[in-house]
Design a protein around this motif. Structure first.
Motif, mmCIF file in Angstrom:
data_model
loop_
_atom_site.group_PDB
_atom_site.id
_atom_site.type_symbol
_atom_site.label_atom_id
_atom_site.label_comp_id
_atom_site.label_asym_id
_atom_site.label_seq_id
_atom_site.Cartn_x
_atom_site.Cartn_y
_atom_site.Cartn_z
ATOM 1 N N LYS A 134 68.288 -24.052 -9.116
ATOM 2 C CA LYS A 134 68.060 -24.185 -7.677
ATOM 3 C C LYS A 134 68.939 -23.198 -6.906
ATOM 4 O O LYS A 134 68.504 -22.595 -5.919
ATOM 5 N N SER A 135 70.171 -23.043 -7.353
ATOM 6 C CA SER A 135 71.072 -22.155 -6.627
ATOM 7 C C SER A 135 70.664 -20.687 -6.809
ATOM 8 O O SER A 135 70.738 -19.900 -5.860
ATOM 9 N N VAL A 136 70.172 -20.327 -7.990
ATOM 10 C CA VAL A 136 69.684 -18.951 -8.194
ATOM 11 C C VAL A 136 68.429 -18.726 -7.340
ATOM 12 O O VAL A 136 68.245 -17.657 -6.760
ATOM 13 N N ALA A 137 67.584 -19.752 -7.232
ATOM 14 C CA ALA A 137 66.353 -19.625 -6.430
ATOM 15 C C ALA A 137 66.677 -19.351 -4.963
ATOM 16 O O ALA A 137 65.944 -18.649 -4.278
ATOM 17 N N ALA A 138 67.797 -19.906 -4.492
ATOM 18 C CA ALA A 138 68.170 -19.755 -3.079
ATOM 19 C C ALA A 138 69.060 -18.545 -2.844
ATOM 20 O O ALA A 138 69.393 -18.229 -1.702
ATOM 21 N N SER A 139 69.442 -17.851 -3.924
ATOM 22 C CA SER A 139 70.396 -16.745 -3.811
ATOM 23 C C SER A 139 69.752 -15.494 -3.220
ATOM 24 O O SER A 139 68.568 -15.229 -3.435
ATOM 25 N N PRO A 140 70.508 -14.689 -2.451
ATOM 26 C CA PRO A 140 69.988 -13.399 -1.985
ATOM 27 C C PRO A 140 69.649 -12.484 -3.164
ATOM 28 O O PRO A 140 68.823 -11.586 -3.025
ATOM 29 N N ALA A 141 70.267 -12.741 -4.318
ATOM 30 C CA ALA A 141 69.998 -11.927 -5.515
ATOM 31 C C ALA A 141 68.947 -12.595 -6.405
ATOM 32 O O ALA A 141 68.918 -12.377 -7.617
ATOM 33 N N ARG A 142 68.064 -13.404 -5.781
ATOM 34 C CA ARG A 142 67.053 -14.099 -6.592
ATOM 35 C C ARG A 142 66.219 -13.101 -7.396
ATOM 36 O O ARG A 142 65.656 -12.159 -6.840
ATOM 37 N N PRO A 143 66.107 -13.327 -8.718
ATOM 38 C CA PRO A 143 65.245 -12.455 -9.523
ATOM 39 C C PRO A 143 63.794 -12.558 -9.059
ATOM 40 O O PRO A 143 63.380 -13.597 -8.533
ATOM 41 N N HIS A 144 63.030 -11.469 -9.263
ATOM 42 C CA HIS A 144 61.622 -11.478 -8.857
ATOM 43 C C HIS A 144 60.831 -12.534 -9.602
ATOM 44 O O HIS A 144 59.874 -13.095 -9.075
ATOM 45 N N LEU A 145 61.224 -12.770 -10.853
ATOM 46 C CA LEU A 145 60.538 -13.790 -11.643
ATOM 47 C C LEU A 145 61.585 -14.766 -12.153
ATOM 48 O O LEU A 145 62.467 -14.389 -12.934
ATOM 49 N N LEU A 146 61.492 -15.996 -11.667
ATOM 50 C CA LEU A 146 62.494 -17.025 -11.982
ATOM 51 C C LEU A 146 61.789 -18.163 -12.727
ATOM 52 O O LEU A 146 60.867 -18.783 -12.198
ATOM 53 N N ILE A 147 62.245 -18.390 -13.944
ATOM 54 C CA ILE A 147 61.555 -19.323 -14.842
ATOM 55 C C ILE A 147 62.495 -20.441 -15.259
ATOM 56 O O ILE A 147 63.613 -20.184 -15.704
ATOM 57 N N GLY A 148 62.038 -21.689 -15.107
ATOM 58 C CA GLY A 148 62.807 -22.835 -15.578
ATOM 59 C C GLY A 148 62.139 -23.474 -16.777
ATOM 60 O O GLY A 148 60.951 -23.242 -17.035
ATOM 61 N N PHE A 149 62.883 -24.251 -17.495
ATOM 62 C CA PHE A 149 62.348 -25.072 -18.572
ATOM 63 C C PHE A 149 62.479 -26.523 -18.148
ATOM 64 O O PHE A 149 63.423 -26.879 -17.443
ATOM 65 N N ALA A 150 61.559 -27.352 -18.558
ATOM 66 C CA ALA A 150 61.687 -28.779 -18.268
ATOM 67 C C ALA A 150 61.353 -29.562 -19.525
ATOM 68 O O ALA A 150 60.221 -29.510 -20.004
ATOM 69 N N ALA A 151 62.334 -30.220 -20.058
ATOM 70 C CA ALA A 151 62.119 -31.084 -21.220
ATOM 71 C C ALA A 151 61.733 -32.463 -20.701
ATOM 72 O O ALA A 151 62.473 -33.072 -19.932
ATOM 73 N N GLU A 152 60.571 -32.923 -21.096
ATOM 74 C CA GLU A 152 60.082 -34.217 -20.593
ATOM 75 C C GLU A 152 59.554 -35.046 -21.757
ATOM 76 O O GLU A 152 58.988 -34.503 -22.710
ATOM 77 N N THR A 153 59.698 -36.357 -21.642
ATOM 78 C CA THR A 153 59.154 -37.244 -22.686
ATOM 79 C C THR A 153 57.833 -37.883 -22.259
ATOM 80 O O THR A 153 57.118 -38.422 -23.093
ATOM 81 N N HIS A 154 57.522 -37.850 -20.941
ATOM 82 C CA HIS A 154 56.286 -38.480 -20.463
ATOM 83 C C HIS A 154 55.846 -37.797 -19.164
ATOM 84 O O HIS A 154 56.660 -37.205 -18.475
ATOM 85 N N ASP A 155 54.545 -37.881 -18.856
ATOM 86 C CA ASP A 155 53.978 -37.218 -17.669
ATOM 87 C C ASP A 155 54.510 -35.791 -17.567
ATOM 88 O O ASP A 155 54.978 -35.345 -16.507
ATOM 89 N N VAL A 156 54.411 -35.071 -18.690
ATOM 90 C CA VAL A 156 55.092 -33.792 -18.863
ATOM 91 C C VAL A 156 54.707 -32.785 -17.772
ATOM 92 O O VAL A 156 55.574 -32.213 -17.111
ATOM 93 N N VAL A 157 53.402 -32.599 -17.580
ATOM 94 C CA VAL A 157 52.948 -31.567 -16.643
ATOM 95 C C VAL A 157 53.230 -31.970 -15.194
ATOM 96 O O VAL A 157 53.696 -31.147 -14.396
ATOM 97 N N ALA A 158 53.005 -33.227 -14.857
ATOM 98 C CA ALA A 158 53.243 -33.684 -13.475
ATOM 99 C C ALA A 158 54.711 -33.506 -13.100
ATOM 100 O O ALA A 158 55.031 -33.010 -12.011
#
Ligand code: CTP
Ligand code: CA
Length: 225
Positions: A134-158
């Motif tokens: 979140k802090s990188v997303a709000a940074s003035p130096a935000r990369p053009h392509l910002l990718i997160g990972f989300a490990a989920e056990t249920h309702d993965v896509v939602a």
């Protein structure tokens, strides 16, 4: 032939990757941790370097070799990881694969906490860690392509779709960890972008890494045209 297709496709790009767990100290000998092995993040760093990128890998405590051609910075805690990430910016692409501890001990004891013989347990209060993505997303130096990972056990896509907008990431790689994934060698992922969801076949972490790097390279190419 992934190596062929990816050949130098990220040449001239700076790719920042976070990987592994974080360790949050309780006292000099104890910490809060999680089961992340760092394998997926290291595989992505390796694939990006193989594709010709300059790769900075900010790694939590893991037992893994540094992939060839990768600049690695080792950290322990989430706050150290945030500092290392800020120090590594700017980057063209950032891929936040680390399983950052959500909470740390609110107070860290300077000395080992001892049993006092009364049978009473010490209190352990927690504080929320900074959200690095979140802090990188709000940074003035935000990369053009910002990718997160989300490990989920249920309702993965939602959950991943909600995280993408909440955190300000471009893509979320949603990782279905309902099986035995943490520390294992295969992943079932869904790529969540602004334009929709791709369900990828279960595949080894190395192949997830190559497929993702290929997607990143073609995205960078499109942006340039
Ligand atoms: N992340 C981060 N800093 C944190 C927590 C998470 O940068 N303090 C990043 C992870 O590296 C990952 C993404 O955010 O790329 C999603 O992490 P996840 O733990 O799934 O999200 P949370 O917002 O912590 O939600 P949850 O309650 O499901 O753990
Ligand atoms: Ca979390």
């Amino acid at each position: 032939d992934f190596a062929g297709e990816n050949h130098r496709s990220l040449h001239g790009r700076h790719v920042l990757v976070t990987a592994g767990p974080t360790h949050e100290p309780i006292d000099p000998v104890r910490y809060i941790a999680n089961r992340s092995s760092g394998k997926q993040g290291f595989a992505i760093a390796a694939a990006a370097a193989a594709a010709g990128a300059r790769v900075t890998l900010v790694a939590g405590p893991v037992h893994l070799e540094t992939p060839p051609g990768v600049d690695r910075y080792d950290v322990e805690s989430a706050r150290e990881m945030l500092d290392a990430v800020n120090g590594a910016l700017p980057a063209d692409v950032a891929i936040m694969v680390a399983a950052v501890a959500d909470w740390r001990a609110a107070d860290t004891a300077g000395q080992k906490i001892k049993k006092d013989g009364s049978g009473e347990v010490p209190p352990l209060s927690l504080a929320e860690n900074p959200d690095i993505l979140k802090s990188v997303a709000a940074s003035p130096a935000r990369p053009h392509l910002l990718i997160g990972f989300a490990a989920e056990t249920h309702d993965v896509v939602a959950h991943a779709q909600a995280k993408r907008t909440r955190k300000g990431a471009d893509w979320i790689v949603a990782n279905d960890v309902s099986g035995d994934v943490m520390g294992g060698d295969a992943n079932t992922v869904h790529l969540v972008t602004a334009s929709g969801v791709e369900d990828w076949q279960p595949m080894p972490k190395g192949e997830v890494a190559h497929a993702l790097v290929e997607r990143i390279a073609s995205h960078c190419m499109k942006e340039e045209r």
